[in-house]
Design an enzyme around this catalytic site. Structure first.
Site, PDB file in Angstrom:
ATOM      1  NE  ARG A  93       8.386  -5.417  11.412  1.00  0.00           N
ATOM      2  CZ  ARG A  93       7.710  -4.372  10.967  1.00  0.00           C
ATOM      3  NH1 ARG A  93       6.398  -4.392  10.943  1.00  0.00           N
ATOM      4  NH2 ARG A  93       8.355  -3.312  10.530  1.00  0.00           N
TER       5      ARG A  93
ATOM      6  CG  HIS B   4       5.087   1.124   2.834  1.00  0.00           C
ATOM      7  ND1 HIS B   4       4.598   2.263   2.225  1.00  0.00           N
ATOM      8  CD2 HIS B   4       4.471   1.065   4.040  1.00  0.00           C
ATOM      9  CE1 HIS B   4       3.752   2.861   3.028  1.00  0.00           C
ATOM     10  NE2 HIS B   4       3.637   2.149   4.141  1.00  0.00           N
TER      11      HIS B   4
ATOM     12  CG  ASP C   4       1.689   5.115   4.765  1.00  0.00           C
ATOM     13  OD1 ASP C   4       1.125   4.009   4.633  1.00  0.00           O
ATOM     14  OD2 ASP C   4       2.711   5.281   5.460  1.00  0.00           O
TER      15      ASP C   4
ATOM     16  CG  HIS D 102      -0.127   0.187   2.523  1.00  0.00           C
ATOM     17  ND1 HIS D 102       0.552  -0.851   3.127  1.00  0.00           N
ATOM     18  CD2 HIS D 102       0.116   1.280   3.298  1.00  0.00           C
ATOM     19  CE1 HIS D 102       1.159  -0.417   4.216  1.00  0.00           C
ATOM     20  NE2 HIS D 102       0.918   0.886   4.344  1.00  0.00           N
TER      21      HIS D 102
HETATM   22  O1  AKG Z   1       4.766  -1.955  10.359  1.00  0.00           O
HETATM   23  C1  AKG Z   1       5.413  -1.398   9.473  1.00  0.00           C
HETATM   24  O2  AKG Z   1       6.639  -1.475   9.370  1.00  0.00           O
HETATM   25  C2  AKG Z   1       4.678  -0.584   8.436  1.00  0.00           C
HETATM   26  C3  AKG Z   1       3.368  -0.030   8.918  1.00  0.00           C
HETATM   27  C4  AKG Z   1       2.649   0.708   7.834  1.00  0.00           C
HETATM   28  O3  AKG Z   1       3.031   0.707   6.703  1.00  0.00           O
HETATM   29  C5  AKG Z   1       1.428   1.455   8.167  1.00  0.00           C
HETATM   30  O4  AKG Z   1       0.977   1.405   9.335  1.00  0.00           O
HETATM   31  O5  AKG Z   1       0.882   2.116   7.260  1.00  0.00           O
HETATM   32 FE   FE2 Z   2       2.071   2.215   5.526  1.00  0.00          FE
END
Ligand code: AKG
Ligand code: FE2
Length: 197
Positions: free
Chosen positions: A130, A120, A66, A64
């Site tokens: 994690r 990402h 952001d 996705h």
């Molecule tokens: O957890 C991560 O490393 C990425 C989180 C992410 O991309 C988001 O919350 O939009």
């Molecule tokens: Fe993100």
């Protein structure tokens, strides 16, 4: 003070400063971010990814971009975050000393395509759960995002953040995925794309 409140305060200042520096780099000294990105319009998200013994191919978070100006992210030592670079997925090595800055859709529109909103995703881990925490620099819903000026052709039509969020939701409902900024291409861009396709 609770740790997440401290993180939000530090990340808020940092995000606005980075946004201003990126804007200055485009030749515009601006108070746009300070004026429009209030603590009430920005948010902090804490992510927990349970371990996944089935397969490393399973996403913790699907690919996705952001929907904000930029994201300040801290990831723990487990790893799993990947970003697209030159058309390939690249793993972002955990570094306890570093924060990750992710350009979002609004910065791409605001910079008229100079800064790219990066795709990402998170790959799940077989053995360990994690955690990550992200601070999302967002404007108020009524803020209008307009990237171009009289000297350059517009890539995107101007839109409010409210409109953008609504469009993202509608696109997800009708197509199953986030279409994002492509829904806001200026008409001439759209026709160029359909001619070349
Ligand atoms: O957890 C991560 O490393 C990425 C989180 C992410 O991309 C988001 O919350 O939009
Ligand atoms: Fe993100």
């Amino acid at each position: 003070m609770v740790l997440n409140v401290i993180f939000a305060e530090v990340a808020s200042e940092l995000a606005k400063r980075i946004a201003e520096i990126l804007a200055e780099n485009l030749g515009s000294k601006t108070t746009f971010f300070a004026k429009n990105c209030m603590p009430s319009s920005c948010y902090l998200r804490m992510n927990r990814y349970p371990r996944c013994p089935i397969s490393s191919e399973i996403y913790g978070l699907v690919p996705h971009t952001d929907s904000d100006f930029l994201t300040i992210l801290y990831q723990d030592q487990v790893g799993g975050l990947q970003m697209v670079k030159d058309g390939k997925w690249v793993s972002i090595k955990p570094n306890p000393q570093a924060l990750i800055v992710i350009i979002g859709d609004l910065f791409q529109a605001w910079s008229n395509g100079v800064y790219k909103s990066i795709e990402h995703r998170v790959i799940s881990n077989h053995e360990e759960e994690r955690f990550s925490v992200g601070y999302f620099l967002c404007p108020s819903n009524d803020t209008v995002i307009q990237g171009c000026n009289e000297n350059e052709p517009c890539m995107y039509r101007k839109f409010s953040f409210r409109e953008y969020r609504q469009q993202v939701q509608e696109d997800v409902k009708s197509t199953g995925t986030k279409v994002g900024l492509s829904s806001f291409f200026f008409e001439w861009e759209r026709s160029c794309f359909s001619i070349s396709a």
